[in-house]
Every structure is written in C-alpha cells, then in structure tokens.
Enzyme design. Structure first.
Site, PDB file in Angstrom:
ATOM      1  N   HIS A 103      -7.398  20.561   0.125  1.00 34.99           N
ATOM      2  CA  HIS A 103      -8.633  19.952  -0.364  1.00 34.99           C
ATOM      3  C   HIS A 103      -9.004  20.627  -1.684  1.00 34.99           C
ATOM      4  O   HIS A 103      -9.984  21.362  -1.782  1.00 34.99           O
ATOM      5  CB  HIS A 103      -9.749  20.079   0.678  1.00 34.99           C
ATOM      6  CG  HIS A 103      -9.782  18.937   1.639  1.00 34.99           C
ATOM      7  ND1 HIS A 103     -10.192  17.668   1.267  1.00 34.99           N
ATOM      8  CD2 HIS A 103      -9.423  18.860   2.938  1.00 34.99           C
ATOM      9  CE1 HIS A 103     -10.110  16.861   2.308  1.00 34.99           C
ATOM     10  NE2 HIS A 103      -9.643  17.543   3.334  1.00 34.99           N
ATOM     11  N   ASP A 108     -13.665  17.967   1.371  1.00 35.84           N
ATOM     12  CA  ASP A 108     -14.054  18.511   2.669  1.00 35.84           C
ATOM     13  C   ASP A 108     -15.533  18.886   2.675  1.00 35.84           C
ATOM     14  O   ASP A 108     -16.238  18.688   3.665  1.00 35.84           O
ATOM     15  CB  ASP A 108     -13.179  19.707   3.032  1.00 35.84           C
ATOM     16  CG  ASP A 108     -13.087  20.752   1.914  1.00 35.84           C
ATOM     17  OD1 ASP A 108     -13.488  20.472   0.773  1.00 35.84           O
ATOM     18  OD2 ASP A 108     -12.591  21.862   2.194  1.00 35.84           O
ATOM     19  N   HIS A 243      10.194   8.015 -21.197  1.00 33.87           N
ATOM     20  CA  HIS A 243      11.524   8.031 -20.596  1.00 33.87           C
ATOM     21  C   HIS A 243      12.442   7.055 -21.333  1.00 33.87           C
ATOM     22  O   HIS A 243      12.106   5.888 -21.520  1.00 33.87           O
ATOM     23  CB  HIS A 243      11.459   7.650 -19.117  1.00 33.87           C
ATOM     24  CG  HIS A 243      10.683   8.619 -18.291  1.00 33.87           C
ATOM     25  ND1 HIS A 243      11.189   9.833 -17.885  1.00 33.87           N
ATOM     26  CD2 HIS A 243       9.414   8.568 -17.810  1.00 33.87           C
ATOM     27  CE1 HIS A 243      10.283  10.483 -17.186  1.00 33.87           C
ATOM     28  NE2 HIS A 243       9.192   9.735 -17.121  1.00 33.87           N
ATOM     29  N   TYR A 299     -10.244   2.406 -11.749  1.00 31.60           N
ATOM     30  CA  TYR A 299     -11.631   2.683 -11.429  1.00 31.60           C
ATOM     31  C   TYR A 299     -12.554   2.272 -12.576  1.00 31.60           C
ATOM     32  O   TYR A 299     -12.174   2.349 -13.751  1.00 31.60           O
ATOM     33  CB  TYR A 299     -11.820   4.165 -11.135  1.00 31.60           C
ATOM     34  CG  TYR A 299     -11.064   4.658  -9.913  1.00 31.60           C
ATOM     35  CD1 TYR A 299     -10.450   3.773  -9.024  1.00 31.60           C
ATOM     36  CD2 TYR A 299     -10.955   6.018  -9.651  1.00 31.60           C
ATOM     37  CE1 TYR A 299      -9.772   4.230  -7.918  1.00 31.60           C
ATOM     38  CE2 TYR A 299     -10.276   6.487  -8.531  1.00 31.60           C
ATOM     39  CZ  TYR A 299      -9.679   5.590  -7.672  1.00 31.60           C
ATOM     40  OH  TYR A 299      -9.002   6.036  -6.563  1.00 31.60           O
ATOM     41  N   GLU A 375     -19.575  27.829   0.355  1.00 32.74           N
ATOM     42  CA  GLU A 375     -20.166  27.014   1.418  1.00 32.74           C
ATOM     43  C   GLU A 375     -21.675  27.179   1.514  1.00 32.74           C
ATOM     44  O   GLU A 375     -22.353  26.296   2.073  1.00 32.74           O
ATOM     45  CB  GLU A 375     -19.490  27.361   2.743  1.00 32.74           C
ATOM     46  CG  GLU A 375     -18.024  26.955   2.773  1.00 32.74           C
ATOM     47  CD  GLU A 375     -17.197  27.764   3.752  1.00 32.74           C
ATOM     48  OE1 GLU A 375     -16.170  27.223   4.224  1.00 32.74           O
ATOM     49  OE2 GLU A 375     -17.564  28.921   4.034  1.00 32.74           O
TER      50      GLU A 375
END
Length: 396
Positions: A103, A108, A243, A299, A375
């Site tokens: 993550h 998370d 490429h 997006y 956290e």
C-alpha cells in the site's frame, strides 16, 4: 451521540486504536485493482459488526448506507487498491504479506478512515441525513470510479455532494490541505507508431528511417506545449517509452512512442488530444512516412467544487483548528479517478490529509517502497468528514 462539533472530534479521537487496527489489517494484505477480495470482505465484516447495510458492486466494490432523516444524502468515497511496489524493510508486525505488493499510496489509510466514519455515524442519535459510503476498487488502474458510477451507486440514494480524502506525505501529520477549483490533472495515454521502410544502416537512402521522424515528433510536441498553451495553465506531455529496431546496423521499419497527456483545464485537454495526433501525422507526412495513433482517454480533470470545498475548509478548521488547515496554491498533474463522481454534475471535493512525521522518518513520497503514514493522523480524517456532513445538513 449528537452530531455536534465538540462531540465529533472527541468521538474521532476515541477511534484511534480502531483506525490503526483497520489500517494494519488491510496493509498486511495489499491487493491490486479488481483483486481486492480480502479487502472487500474485511470491509463487509466490519460493517456487519456495526449493523450497517451494504452491497457489492463491480466485483470488489462495496457500498454502505447509513439511513438518516428526510430525503437528503451525502456520499463519501475511499479507494482500496494497492500497488505492484515492493515494501521496504520495517513495519514490524504488519508489513505486506504479499511479495512485490504494498500500500505505497496510502489507500489502506483511506479505507480505515471510512470504516471509522461508519462507526462514528452509526453511533449518532437520529442521523440528520443519509450517508452513502463508497469503497472503490482500482484507482491505481484501470479505474473504478467511472464503473461505480455506471453501476448506479449515485442513483439510490442520489447524494447532493460526494467527498473524499487522500493522505499526503508532503504535509505534517494531522493537518489538512485544501484546494478550490482545478486540483488534479486529466490522464490520457497515447501511442504513436511511425511506419518507415527498413534497410541497411549504411544505405539510408534506400530505406525510410522512422527513428529521426519519431525524434522530431517528440521535440515537436514539446514545442506545441510551450507555444500553443497558456503558460500559466499547467499541462504536460511525457513520452515514457520509445521502442524500435533491434540491431545497430539495421534501419528499423517502425518506431513506437508511448506517453501521457495531462492537463488541469478541460479546454487544454481537448486541444492537446487533437493537436498531438495532428502534429504527428504532419511531421510524418513531411518525411514521406505514415503514423498510426492510438489515444485513450483516462481519468478526468479534477475540479473541487468551490462552495463545497469552502464547507470542507470550515469543517476542518472547526475540528482541527485554523492553524492545522492550509491552502494548496497550485494544482497537481497527478490524476485521480475520484473525479468521475463529479463528471455526473454532482459537486465533489477531495482534501489532503497530512501523514508525514519527520521525527519518525515518515517522509517518503507516494509510490515509493519506503512510503508510510503516521496513523495518528487518521482520526482527523474521520472528524473532518463528520463535521462536513453536519455542516451540509445545517446549510440545508
């Protein structure tokens, strides 16, 4: 519990240990887009414990519903997927159990905050409006926001606004960073193949070398960016791969460029998506070559609704203090599929939740093997969401 400002912050702080436990449980089992089976099952288990109704959508997406009084509703979204990035040493007791996955973008933490919000709101007496929670897969690719919208998650109930957050290692832990208006870039991919004629490297006159033509396309696109776009409106066209050929003494028959086109204003996105292929065809034609162009729109441009974002800013200041709220001066050309919810015409707003703690070495950028988050910041995310919901209800 009453949905009041002081009570909200206190309730969010009481969830600190639960939020850490949620985050670490999810962190141990990172899953890529549309493979979030264990994550979705964990979310459902936690919602069951709270007696919060939920349903599955698009395979691994989860929609939870906390009914409120009246017909009004608000949505809150969190993405769930991880990245194919190996995790650096550390995180004893909760490091990734899956080799090569982690993550590394903090999703998370996003899921933990949304589960915390569910727990806080489930304890509210007479929730004043209905809150829909969208646990979304595949933000890192191939995209889960638009498929969730297409699956009808905004139809019943129809929210009057959708909120989200993203943890940010660039900001101090527990702070909130907010931007009004254009916030993140569109993300469109382009592949340009230049078709020439192969031959011997010693006799280029008998061949049609696509390599210098491809090089002119690369430099020509950069000139297009600087000459045809307002210089104060951010755009970028980056060719990330080239490429062609396989030997030093053989002229290749084709060369393929792949890249990304990004803009924070829709009119610039449309201009680049038209002009880059035009330029490629024109340069190739000038050298008697041809090109094929494959352009895939990804997006959308991310725009935070000004009025809704002001409510979020006021809510953050109320529960965290004015000194913990900052304004983001410039948009980012990073992309975010949360804004697919806004393409429906609904007001949307995403804020950044600071998670950096330099004293503990938590400063690594997103998508890095060393990425981590403090956290202790997670309760602030819960509190800002809950206070924003309260203020939206009062605004009527």
């Amino acid at each position: 519990m009453q949905l009041e400002t002081v009570a909200i912050r206190a309730a969010a702080d009481r969830l600190a240990e639960r939020l850490t436990a949620h985050r670490r449980a999810i962190h141990r089992r990172p899953e890529l887009g549309y493979q979030e089976h264990a994550t979705a099952a964990y979310v459902e288990s936690m919602l069951d414990d709270l007696a919060v109704a939920h349903r599955r959508v698009i395979g691994t997406g989860v929609v939870a519903l906390l009914p409120g009084a009246g017909s009004r509703s608000v949505g809150v979204r969190a993405d769930m997927d991880a990245l194919p990035v190996p995790e650096a040493p550390g995180r004893d007791g909760y490091r990734s159990e899956f080799e090569g996955l982690s993550h590394a973008c903090g999703h998370d933490g996003h899921v933990a905050v949304l589960l915390g919000l569910a727990e806080l709101l489930a304890s509210v007496d007479d929730l004043p409006l209905t809150v829909a929670l969208y646990f979304q897969p595949a933000e890192e690719g191939p995209g889960g926001g638009q498929p969730m919208v297409a699956a009808g998650v905004l139809d019943d109930p129809r929210p009057e606004a959708v909120l989200a957050l993203h943890v940010a290692s660039a900001h101090p832990s527990g702070t909130v960073a907010i931007r009004t208006g254009p916030s993140s870039g569109s993300n469109d991919t382009i592949a340009i193949t230049v078709h020439g004629v192969g031959g011997h490297a010693a006799h280029p006159d008998t061949a049609l070398d696509p390599v210098p033509i491809a090089a002119q396309i690369v430099t020509g696109v950069q000139q297009l960016v600087t000459r045809e776009i307002d210089p104060v409106q951010p755009v970028v066209v980056t060719f990330g791969s080239i490429h062609g050929g396989h030997r030093d003494n053989v002229i290749a028959s084709s060369v393929t460029l792949t890249g990304t086109i990004r803009a924070v204003h829709q009119h610039n996105r449309e201009l680049l998506n038209r002009r880059v292929p035009e330029l490629a065809h024109g340069i190739a034609a000038a050298h008697r070559a041809t090109v094929t162009v494959d352009l895939e729109c990804g997006y959308p441009v991310g725009v935070n609704d000004p009025e809704l974002t002001q409510v979020v800013a006021a809510a953050a200041a109320a529960v965290l203090g004015d000194e913990r709220v900052m304004r983001v001066p410039e948009p980012s050309l990073g992309s975010e599929d949360f804004y697919a919810f806004g393409e429906t015409g609904l007001p949307v707003s995403m804020f950044q939740l600071g998670v950096a703690d330099p004293a503990r070495g938590i400063t690594a950028p997103h998508h890095s093997p060393d990425f981590n988050l403090d956290e202790a910041a997670l309760p602030a995310g819960v509190a800002v969401f809950a206070e924003t919901i309260r203020r939206l209800e009062q605004a009527g």
